[in-house]
Write a protein that holds these residues in place. Structure first.
Motif, PDB file in Angstrom:
ATOM      1  N   VAL A  75       0.838  -1.203   0.000  1.00  0.00           N
ATOM      2  CA  VAL A  75       0.000   0.000   0.000  1.00  0.00           C
ATOM      3  C   VAL A  75       0.875   1.256   0.000  1.00  0.00           C
ATOM      4  O   VAL A  75       0.604   2.230  -0.712  1.00  0.00           O
ATOM      5  N   SER A  76       1.947   1.236   0.783  1.00  0.00           N
ATOM      6  CA  SER A  76       2.818   2.405   0.854  1.00  0.00           C
ATOM      7  C   SER A  76       3.460   2.703  -0.493  1.00  0.00           C
ATOM      8  O   SER A  76       3.651   3.873  -0.858  1.00  0.00           O
ATOM      9  N   LEU A  77       3.797   1.670  -1.239  1.00  0.00           N
ATOM     10  CA  LEU A  77       4.400   1.879  -2.558  1.00  0.00           C
ATOM     11  C   LEU A  77       3.371   2.404  -3.563  1.00  0.00           C
ATOM     12  O   LEU A  77       3.684   3.280  -4.385  1.00  0.00           O
ATOM     13  N   ILE A  78       2.152   1.888  -3.503  1.00  0.00           N
ATOM     14  CA  ILE A  78       1.100   2.417  -4.387  1.00  0.00           C
ATOM     15  C   ILE A  78       0.811   3.878  -4.039  1.00  0.00           C
ATOM     16  O   ILE A  78       0.619   4.716  -4.926  1.00  0.00           O
ATOM     17  N   ASP A  79       0.816   4.212  -2.753  1.00  0.00           N
ATOM     18  CA  ASP A  79       0.622   5.605  -2.344  1.00  0.00           C
ATOM     19  C   ASP A  79       1.713   6.499  -2.930  1.00  0.00           C
ATOM     20  O   ASP A  79       1.451   7.640  -3.347  1.00  0.00           O
ATOM     21  N   ALA A  80       2.953   6.006  -2.959  1.00  0.00           N
ATOM     22  CA  ALA A  80       4.053   6.782  -3.527  1.00  0.00           C
ATOM     23  C   ALA A  80       3.878   6.980  -5.027  1.00  0.00           C
ATOM     24  O   ALA A  80       4.167   8.063  -5.556  1.00  0.00           O
ATOM     25  N   VAL A  81       3.398   5.957  -5.722  1.00  0.00           N
ATOM     26  CA  VAL A  81       3.132   6.078  -7.160  1.00  0.00           C
ATOM     27  C   VAL A  81       2.055   7.138  -7.412  1.00  0.00           C
ATOM     28  O   VAL A  81       2.181   7.983  -8.307  1.00  0.00           O
ATOM     29  N   ILE A  82       0.998   7.104  -6.609  1.00  0.00           N
ATOM     30  CA  ILE A  82      -0.089   8.074  -6.759  1.00  0.00           C
ATOM     31  C   ILE A  82       0.407   9.484  -6.472  1.00  0.00           C
ATOM     32  O   ILE A  82       0.092  10.440  -7.204  1.00  0.00           O
ATOM     33  N   ALA A  83       1.227   9.647  -5.418  1.00  0.00           N
ATOM     34  CA  ALA A  83       1.731  10.965  -5.044  1.00  0.00           C
ATOM     35  C   ALA A  83       2.617  11.573  -6.121  1.00  0.00           C
ATOM     36  O   ALA A  83       2.721  12.808  -6.225  1.00  0.00           O
ATOM     37  N   ALA A  84       3.245  10.745  -6.933  1.00  0.00           N
ATOM     38  CA  ALA A  84       4.138  11.240  -7.982  1.00  0.00           C
ATOM     39  C   ALA A  84       3.402  11.693  -9.237  1.00  0.00           C
ATOM     40  O   ALA A  84       4.012  12.288 -10.134  1.00  0.00           O
ATOM     41  N   GLN A  85       2.096  11.447  -9.310  1.00  0.00           N
ATOM     42  CA  GLN A  85       1.373  11.684 -10.550  1.00  0.00           C
ATOM     43  C   GLN A  85       1.264  13.164 -10.949  1.00  0.00           C
ATOM     44  O   GLN A  85       1.212  13.480 -12.133  1.00  0.00           O
ATOM     45  N   ASP A  86       1.232  14.078  -9.987  1.00  0.00           N
ATOM     46  CA  ASP A  86       1.094  15.496 -10.340  1.00  0.00           C
ATOM     47  C   ASP A  86       2.264  15.972 -11.201  1.00  0.00           C
ATOM     48  O   ASP A  86       2.073  16.662 -12.205  1.00  0.00           O
ATOM     49  N   ALA A  87       3.467  15.628 -10.808  1.00  0.00           N
ATOM     50  CA  ALA A  87       4.654  16.112 -11.525  1.00  0.00           C
ATOM     51  C   ALA A  87       5.113  15.148 -12.616  1.00  0.00           C
ATOM     52  O   ALA A  87       5.594  15.581 -13.670  1.00  0.00           O
ATOM     53  N   THR A  88       4.979  13.852 -12.368  1.00  0.00           N
ATOM     54  CA  THR A  88       5.507  12.853 -13.305  1.00  0.00           C
ATOM     55  C   THR A  88       4.453  11.776 -13.557  1.00  0.00           C
ATOM     56  O   THR A  88       4.594  10.632 -13.127  1.00  0.00           O
ATOM     57  N   PRO A  89       3.374  12.129 -14.269  1.00  0.00           N
ATOM     58  CA  PRO A  89       2.266  11.186 -14.468  1.00  0.00           C
ATOM     59  C   PRO A  89       2.623  10.057 -15.432  1.00  0.00           C
ATOM     60  O   PRO A  89       3.594  10.133 -16.192  1.00  0.00           O
ATOM     61  N   PHE A  90       1.803   9.015 -15.401  1.00  0.00           N
ATOM     62  CA  PHE A  90       1.934   7.949 -16.382  1.00  0.00           C
ATOM     63  C   PHE A  90       1.761   8.519 -17.786  1.00  0.00           C
ATOM     64  O   PHE A  90       0.921   9.381 -18.022  1.00  0.00           O
TER      65      PHE A  90
END
Length: 217
Positions: free
Chosen positions: A24-39
Motif C-alpha cells: 500500500v505504501s508503494l502504491i501511495d508513492a506512485v499516486i503521489a508522484a502523478q502530479d509532476a511525473t504522471p503515467f
C-alpha cells in the motif's frame, strides 16, 4: 539435449516478500508522484508503435523511449519536464538487502499493466552497469511471467507472480530474455479504482544505470 528448462544463475523469486502494508505504501508513492511525473504511453524506436503499458519513473534517472531517439535514460519526465520523484525508502532498503552491489539504484521504472497489457520477451540492457542486478516488484493483479535464456527463441519457463512478490535478475539471469504473457484481472484489490480505472498491475523495476567504480575492485 534436455527438454527441461534450467533456471539461470542469479535468478531469485521471493514470493510474498512485501507485506500488504508495504505494498500500500508503494502504491501511495506512485499516486503521489502523478502530479509532476504522471503515467504516459511511450512509443517504440523507429516504428513509433505505442507500448501496451503506461509508464513513469522514480529516481535520478528514468527509462524512456520514443520513435525519434529510442531507448535511453533521462533525468526528467518527457512530457512535463519535471524531475522524477525520489525512489521510496522502502525500495532503497530492498535494494540494499538483495542487490549485492556497492552503489544505490539510480532508476526505478514504474509500469502500469492494464488487464490486456503484455510485455514481449526482452533483455534489460540499456544500462552501463550490467553487472548490477535488476530487482522487480509486483503490485496488484497477478501476472504470468516468462523467463528464457540469453538467446531469443530458446526454451522458457513461466510462473505466476502475485502482489508483493519480488524477482531478482542478477548474474547470468541479467542477460536472459523475459516478458509478461498476460494479466489476471480482478485477482487483487490493491490498486484504488479512482486512480487506476480497470485495475491492473504495477511493476516496479529498480536498476543501476552507471557502473560503480567499487564494483570493479
Amino acid at each position: 539435449m534436455s527438454d527441461v528448462f534450467s533456471m539461470p544463475d542469479g535468478f531469485r523469486l521471493l514470493p510474498g516478500r512485501l507485506s500488504r502494508a508495504e505494498q500500500v505504501s508503494l502504491i501511495d508513492a506512485v499516486i503521489a508522484a502523478q502530479d509532476a511525473t504522471p503515467f504516459w504511453r511511450p512509443t517504440m524506436p523507429r516504428t513509433g508503435q505505442p507500448l501496451s503499458v503506461m509508464m513513469t519513473n522514480f529516481g535520478d534517472l528514468g527509462w524512456v523511449t520514443d520513435k525519434a531517439r529510442g531507448y535511453r535514460y533521462e533525468p526528467a519526465h518527457p512530457e512535463t519536464g519535471q524531475a522524477w520523484q525520489a525512489i521510496p525508502p522502502l525500495l532503497q532498503q530492498l535494494w540494499q538487502e538483495l542487490a549485492d552491489y556497492p552503489a544505490s539504484p539510480e532508476a526505478c521504472l514504474v509500469n502500469w499493466y492494464a488487464p490486456d497489457s503484455r510485455m514481449g520477451m526482452h533483455v534489460d540492457w540499456d544500462e552501463e552497469a550490467t553487472d548490477a542486478a535488476v530487482i522487480s516488484i509486483s503490485l496488484g493483479d497477478k501476472a504470468r511471467f516468462r523467463l528464457g535464456g540469453p538467446t531469443r527463441g530458446g526454451k522458457t519457463a513461466s510462473m505466476v507472480l502475485s502482489s508483493g512478490d519480488v524477482v531478482v535478475l542478477g548474474g547470468g539471469a541479467r542477460r536472459c530474455y523475459h516478458g509478461v504473457d498476460r494479466i489476471y484481472p480482478g485477482t487483487s484489490t490493491l490498486l484504488p479504482k479512482e486512480f487506476f480505472p480497470g485495475g491492473g498491475r504495477i511493476n516496479l523495476t529498480m536498476r543501476r544505470v552507471k557502473r560503480s567504480e567499487k564494483s570493479e575492485l
